[in-house]
Write a protein that holds these residues in place. Structure first.
Motif, PDB file in Angstrom:
ATOM      1  N   ILE A 148      42.556  28.970  52.691  1.00 27.97           N
ATOM      2  CA  ILE A 148      42.575  28.274  51.404  1.00 27.97           C
ATOM      3  C   ILE A 148      43.266  26.922  51.528  1.00 27.97           C
ATOM      4  CG2 ILE A 148      43.585  28.342  49.088  1.00 27.97           C
ATOM      5  CD1 ILE A 148      41.117  30.038  49.302  1.00 27.97           C
ATOM      6  N   ALA A 149      44.343  26.868  52.308  1.00 30.10           N
ATOM      7  CA  ALA A 149      45.074  25.607  52.479  1.00 30.10           C
ATOM      8  C   ALA A 149      44.189  24.551  53.146  1.00 30.10           C
ATOM      9  CB  ALA A 149      46.332  25.848  53.305  1.00 30.10           C
ATOM     10  N   LEU A 150      43.396  24.952  54.128  1.00 27.68           N
ATOM     11  CA  LEU A 150      42.473  24.004  54.770  1.00 27.68           C
ATOM     12  C   LEU A 150      41.461  23.475  53.766  1.00 27.68           C
ATOM     13  CD1 LEU A 150      41.702  25.681  58.224  1.00 27.68           C
ATOM     14  CD2 LEU A 150      43.152  23.695  57.778  1.00 27.68           C
ATOM     15  N   PHE A 151      40.865  24.393  52.991  1.00 26.34           N
ATOM     16  CA  PHE A 151      39.866  23.988  52.002  1.00 26.34           C
ATOM     17  C   PHE A 151      40.486  23.111  50.917  1.00 26.34           C
ATOM     18  CE2 PHE A 151      37.566  24.903  48.018  1.00 26.34           C
ATOM     19  CZ  PHE A 151      36.298  24.460  48.376  1.00 26.34           C
ATOM     20  N   ALA A 152      41.647  23.532  50.409  1.00 25.88           N
ATOM     21  CA  ALA A 152      42.317  22.771  49.353  1.00 25.88           C
ATOM     22  C   ALA A 152      42.761  21.403  49.859  1.00 25.88           C
ATOM     23  CB  ALA A 152      43.516  23.554  48.819  1.00 25.88           C
ATOM     24  N   GLY A 153      43.193  21.348  51.125  1.00 30.35           N
ATOM     25  CA  GLY A 153      43.593  20.069  51.697  1.00 30.35           C
ATOM     26  C   GLY A 153      42.429  19.093  51.761  1.00 30.35           C
ATOM     27  N   PHE A 154      41.254  19.588  52.138  1.00 32.42           N
ATOM     28  CA  PHE A 154      40.068  18.729  52.204  1.00 32.42           C
ATOM     29  C   PHE A 154      39.667  18.243  50.814  1.00 32.42           C
ATOM     30  CE2 PHE A 154      35.405  18.555  51.793  1.00 32.42           C
ATOM     31  CZ  PHE A 154      35.145  17.456  52.609  1.00 32.42           C
ATOM     32  N   ILE A 155      39.576  19.192  49.853  1.00 31.57           N
ATOM     33  CA  ILE A 155      39.172  18.831  48.494  1.00 31.57           C
ATOM     34  C   ILE A 155      40.201  17.903  47.848  1.00 31.57           C
ATOM     35  CG2 ILE A 155      38.756  19.737  46.177  1.00 31.57           C
ATOM     36  CD1 ILE A 155      36.474  20.258  48.095  1.00 31.57           C
ATOM     37  N   GLY A 156      41.483  18.236  48.036  1.00 32.89           N
ATOM     38  CA  GLY A 156      42.537  17.420  47.441  1.00 32.89           C
ATOM     39  C   GLY A 156      42.548  16.002  47.984  1.00 32.89           C
ATOM     40  N   THR A 157      42.357  15.875  49.285  1.00 34.29           N
ATOM     41  CA  THR A 157      42.319  14.540  49.888  1.00 34.29           C
ATOM     42  C   THR A 157      41.134  13.733  49.364  1.00 34.29           C
ATOM     43  OG1 THR A 157      43.364  15.395  51.895  1.00 34.29           O
ATOM     44  CG2 THR A 157      42.226  13.270  52.063  1.00 34.29           C
ATOM     45  N   TRP A 158      39.984  14.384  49.275  1.00 32.80           N
ATOM     46  CA  TRP A 158      38.786  13.718  48.754  1.00 32.80           C
ATOM     47  C   TRP A 158      39.003  13.250  47.318  1.00 32.80           C
ATOM     48  CZ3 TRP A 158      33.433  16.596  48.066  1.00 32.80           C
ATOM     49  CH2 TRP A 158      32.463  15.669  47.664  1.00 32.80           C
ATOM     50  N   ALA A 159      39.529  14.157  46.480  1.00 32.60           N
ATOM     51  CA  ALA A 159      39.752  13.806  45.072  1.00 32.60           C
ATOM     52  C   ALA A 159      40.785  12.698  44.924  1.00 32.60           C
ATOM     53  CB  ALA A 159      40.173  15.044  44.293  1.00 32.60           C
ATOM     54  N   ALA A 160      41.810  12.715  45.769  1.00 30.09           N
ATOM     55  CA  ALA A 160      42.857  11.691  45.679  1.00 30.09           C
ATOM     56  C   ALA A 160      42.340  10.324  46.108  1.00 30.09           C
ATOM     57  CB  ALA A 160      44.048  12.107  46.533  1.00 30.09           C
ATOM     58  N   LEU A 161      41.469  10.307  47.113  1.00 30.56           N
ATOM     59  CA  LEU A 161      40.962   9.033  47.623  1.00 30.56           C
ATOM     60  C   LEU A 161      39.845   8.461  46.755  1.00 30.56           C
ATOM     61  CD1 LEU A 161      40.902   9.755  51.470  1.00 30.56           C
ATOM     62  CD2 LEU A 161      42.580   8.416  50.178  1.00 30.56           C
ATOM     63  N   ASP A 162      38.979   9.320  46.239  1.00 31.64           N
ATOM     64  CA  ASP A 162      37.833   8.853  45.447  1.00 31.64           C
ATOM     65  C   ASP A 162      37.448   9.933  44.444  1.00 31.64           C
ATOM     66  OD1 ASP A 162      35.594   7.665  44.407  1.00 31.64           O
ATOM     67  OD2 ASP A 162      34.541   7.424  46.321  1.00 31.64           O
ATOM     68  N   PHE A 163      38.144   9.954  43.306  1.00 34.16           N
ATOM     69  CA  PHE A 163      37.889  10.994  42.321  1.00 34.16           C
ATOM     70  C   PHE A 163      36.494  10.891  41.732  1.00 34.16           C
ATOM     71  CE2 PHE A 163      38.037  12.990  38.131  1.00 34.16           C
ATOM     72  CZ  PHE A 163      38.580  14.226  38.457  1.00 34.16           C
ATOM     73  N   SER A 164      35.986   9.679  41.548  1.00 32.70           N
ATOM     74  CA  SER A 164      34.645   9.497  40.970  1.00 32.70           C
ATOM     75  C   SER A 164      33.586  10.154  41.838  1.00 32.70           C
ATOM     76  CB  SER A 164      34.339   8.010  40.805  1.00 32.70           C
ATOM     77  OG  SER A 164      35.214   7.422  39.859  1.00 32.70           O
ATOM     78  N   SER A 165      33.678   9.945  43.143  1.00 27.15           N
ATOM     79  CA  SER A 165      32.720  10.558  44.060  1.00 27.15           C
ATOM     80  C   SER A 165      32.837  12.084  44.029  1.00 27.15           C
ATOM     81  CB  SER A 165      32.963  10.045  45.484  1.00 27.15           C
ATOM     82  OG  SER A 165      32.196  10.750  46.422  1.00 27.15           O
ATOM     83  N   PHE A 166      34.067  12.575  44.038  1.00 27.45           N
ATOM     84  CA  PHE A 166      34.285  14.023  43.983  1.00 27.45           C
ATOM     85  C   PHE A 166      33.729  14.603  42.690  1.00 27.45           C
ATOM     86  CE2 PHE A 166      37.179  17.125  41.974  1.00 27.45           C
ATOM     87  CZ  PHE A 166      36.881  18.231  42.748  1.00 27.45           C
ATOM     88  N   TRP A 167      33.998  13.961  41.568  1.00 24.04           N
ATOM     89  CA  TRP A 167      33.577  14.474  40.264  1.00 24.04           C
ATOM     90  C   TRP A 167      32.055  14.462  40.129  1.00 24.04           C
ATOM     91  CZ3 TRP A 167      36.004  17.667  37.587  1.00 24.04           C
ATOM     92  CH2 TRP A 167      35.785  17.857  36.219  1.00 24.04           C
ATOM     93  N   THR A 168      31.427  13.432  40.669  1.00 23.66           N
ATOM     94  CA  THR A 168      29.966  13.363  40.645  1.00 23.66           C
ATOM     95  C   THR A 168      29.353  14.477  41.483  1.00 23.66           C
ATOM     96  OG1 THR A 168      30.003  10.957  40.325  1.00 23.66           O
ATOM     97  CG2 THR A 168      27.965  11.918  41.173  1.00 23.66           C
ATOM     98  N   PHE A 169      29.905  14.685  42.681  1.00 25.81           N
ATOM     99  CA  PHE A 169      29.413  15.754  43.554  1.00 25.81           C
ATOM    100  C   PHE A 169      29.605  17.115  42.893  1.00 25.81           C
ATOM    101  CE2 PHE A 169      30.218  18.942  46.854  1.00 25.81           C
ATOM    102  CZ  PHE A 169      29.055  18.842  47.599  1.00 25.81           C
ATOM    103  N   PHE A 170      30.734  17.295  42.233  1.00 20.95           N
ATOM    104  CA  PHE A 170      31.031  18.543  41.539  1.00 20.95           C
ATOM    105  C   PHE A 170      29.950  18.842  40.495  1.00 20.95           C
ATOM    106  CE2 PHE A 170      32.994  20.473  37.753  1.00 20.95           C
ATOM    107  CZ  PHE A 170      33.443  21.672  38.277  1.00 20.95           C
ATOM    108  N   HIS A 171      29.561  17.849  39.699  1.00 23.57           N
ATOM    109  CA  HIS A 171      28.534  18.045  38.673  1.00 23.57           C
ATOM    110  C   HIS A 171      27.158  18.275  39.294  1.00 23.57           C
ATOM    111  CE1 HIS A 171      31.612  16.638  35.876  1.00 23.57           C
ATOM    112  NE2 HIS A 171      30.824  17.056  34.887  1.00 23.57           N
ATOM    113  N   GLN A 172      26.866  17.564  40.352  1.00 21.43           N
ATOM    114  CA  GLN A 172      25.576  17.742  41.013  1.00 21.43           C
ATOM    115  C   GLN A 172      25.432  19.140  41.605  1.00 21.43           C
ATOM    116  OE1 GLN A 172      25.727  14.467  43.776  1.00 21.43           O
ATOM    117  NE2 GLN A 172      24.625  13.066  42.399  1.00 21.43           N
ATOM    118  N   MET A 173      26.530  19.712  42.064  1.00 21.82           N
ATOM    119  CA  MET A 173      26.484  21.048  42.644  1.00 21.82           C
ATOM    120  C   MET A 173      26.366  22.141  41.585  1.00 21.82           C
ATOM    121  SD  MET A 173      26.482  20.943  45.927  1.00 21.82           S
ATOM    122  CE  MET A 173      26.943  22.633  46.309  1.00 21.82           C
ATOM    123  N   LEU A 174      26.960  21.924  40.420  1.00 21.24           N
ATOM    124  CA  LEU A 174      27.045  22.975  39.416  1.00 21.24           C
ATOM    125  C   LEU A 174      25.947  22.924  38.359  1.00 21.24           C
ATOM    126  CD1 LEU A 174      30.911  23.201  38.808  1.00 21.24           C
ATOM    127  CD2 LEU A 174      29.479  24.667  40.231  1.00 21.24           C
TER     128      LEU A 174
END
Length: 302
Positions: A148-174
C-alpha cells in the motif's frame, strides 16, 4: 509452506483492510459538516458566484446527502445575485451526480463486504498457524502495508506534482461518459467544486487514513518486536538450562569416575596386603632348613 500461505492470506486481508479504511476516511471527511463550512469560508468560493456561503454549504451538503442515499434528488433552491433559482439546473449535472451516486454506493458496499472478507481471511490465517497466529497476522500486515505504501507513494507524488492530470485520469477511469466535463461559464456545480476543494478533501482523507494506517503499523511492529524479545529470552533460558544440565552431567560423571577410581584402589589393596610393623617377613628359599638327607652325618657314640 503452511506458514507462508497463512502470511499470504494475512497480507491480502491487510491490503483489503487498508483500502476499506481509505474509503471510510473519505466518508468521514465528506460528512463532516464543520469541515465543509470551514473549507468554503477559507476558499471564498461563494463570493465569486454571487451567493451566500450558507447557500453554498447547503448545496454541497445536498450533494453529499444524495450520494449517501438520504435524499432522492439534488434539487435545492438558492439565492444567486438576489434571485431565487434552482442550484443545479442543467440535465448534465443531474446525470453526472446520478453516476457519482451509483459509484459511491457501490464502493460503500464493497467496503462493507471488504471488511467482512478481511476478517474471514485473518481468521483463516490464524487457524492455519495457531501456534504463532499473532506473529503471522502482524507479519502479513507489514507486507500489506509495504504494498500500500508503494502504491500510495506513487499516487501521492503524482497528485502533488500535477493534480489536474491526476484528477482527469481519475474521472476517465471511473466514468464511462463525458458528463463530468462541465462548462464553467454555465455550470454552477463545477464552479462550486474547484480543484482546490477536492485536493484539500483528499489531503484530509489521506491524513485520517494515514493515522489509522500508521497506528496499525506501529502496533504490528511493537507486537513483532515484543514477540522477538520473548523468543530470544526463551532461547537464552533454554541455553542456560542446557549449559546447567551439561555442567551437572559433567560433575556427575566426574564424581562417578572418582568413585570408580576409589573402588579400584581399595580392590587392589585387598588383593596385595601391605606388611605390617613388627611382623616377620617371609624367609626366602635359601633360608629354609635343609632336609634330613642334607644334614651332616654325626659320629655314632658307642
Amino acid at each position: 509452506m503452511r506458514k507462508r500461505f497463512a502470511v499470504m492470506l494475512s497480507t491480502v486481508a491487510s491490503i483489503i483492510l487498508v483500502l476499506c479504511i481509505l474509503f471510510s476516511a473519505l466518508q468521514l471527511t465528506m460528512n463532516d459538516k464543520n469541515y465543509i463550512e470551514y473549507e468554503y469560508s477559507r476558499l471564498q468560493v461563494a463570493r465569486g458566484m454571487g451567493m451566500s456561503n450558507l447557500d453554498l454549504v447547503n448545496s454541497c451538503n445536498r450533494l453529499i446527502d444524495y450520494m449517501e442515499g438520504r435524499v432522492d434528488s439534488i434539487d435545492i433552491l438558492v439565492t444567486v445575485n438576489g434571485e431565487q433559482v434552482l442550484m443545479f439546473d442543467q440535465p448534465q449535472e443531474v446525470s453526472h451526480m446520478a453516476d457519482v451516486r451509483l459509484l459511491y454506493q457501490n464502493f460503500r458496499t464493497y467496503r462493507d463486504f471488504g471488511l467482512l472478507l478481511a476478517l474471514v481471511l485473518y481468521l483463516f490465517s490464524a487457524i492455519l498457524h495457531v501456534r504463532t497466529a499473532m506473529h503471522t497476522l502482524a507479519s502479513g500486515y507489514l507486507y500489506g502495508a509495504f504494498v500500500i505504501a508503494l502504491f500510495a507513494g506513487f499516487i501521492g507524488t503524482w497528485a502533488a506534482l500535477d493534480f489536474s492530470s491526476f484528477w482527469t485520469f481519475f474521472h476517465q477511469m471511473l466514468f464511462w461518459n463525458e458528463d463530468w466535463l462541465f462548462d464553467a461559464a454555465t455550470s454552477r456545480m463545477i464552479n462550486m467544486l474547484p480543484e482546490k476543494f477536492f485536493s484539500d478533501m483528499i489531503l484530509r482523507m489521506a491524513a485520517i487514513a494515514g493515522a489509522a494506517f500508521l497506528l496499525l503499523l506501529g502496533g504490528s511492529i511493537a507486537l513483532l518486536v515484543s514477540m522477538r524479545k520473548k523468543r530470544m529470552a526463551a532461547r537464552e533460558r533454554a541455553r542456560q538450562r542446557a549449559l546447567a544440565a551439561r555442567a551437572a552431567k559433567r560433575e556427575a560423571a566426574a564424581k562417578q569416575h572418582a568413585a570408580a577410581q576409589g573402588a579400584a584402589g581399595q580392590s587392589a589393596a585387598g588383593q596385595n596386603p601391605a606388611v605390617t610393623a613388627g611382623s616377620t617377613p617371609p624367609q626366602s628359599t635359601g633360608d629354609l632348613p635343609q632336609s634330613a638327607g642334607d644334614l651332616p652325618a654325626t659320629e655314632e657314640q658307642p
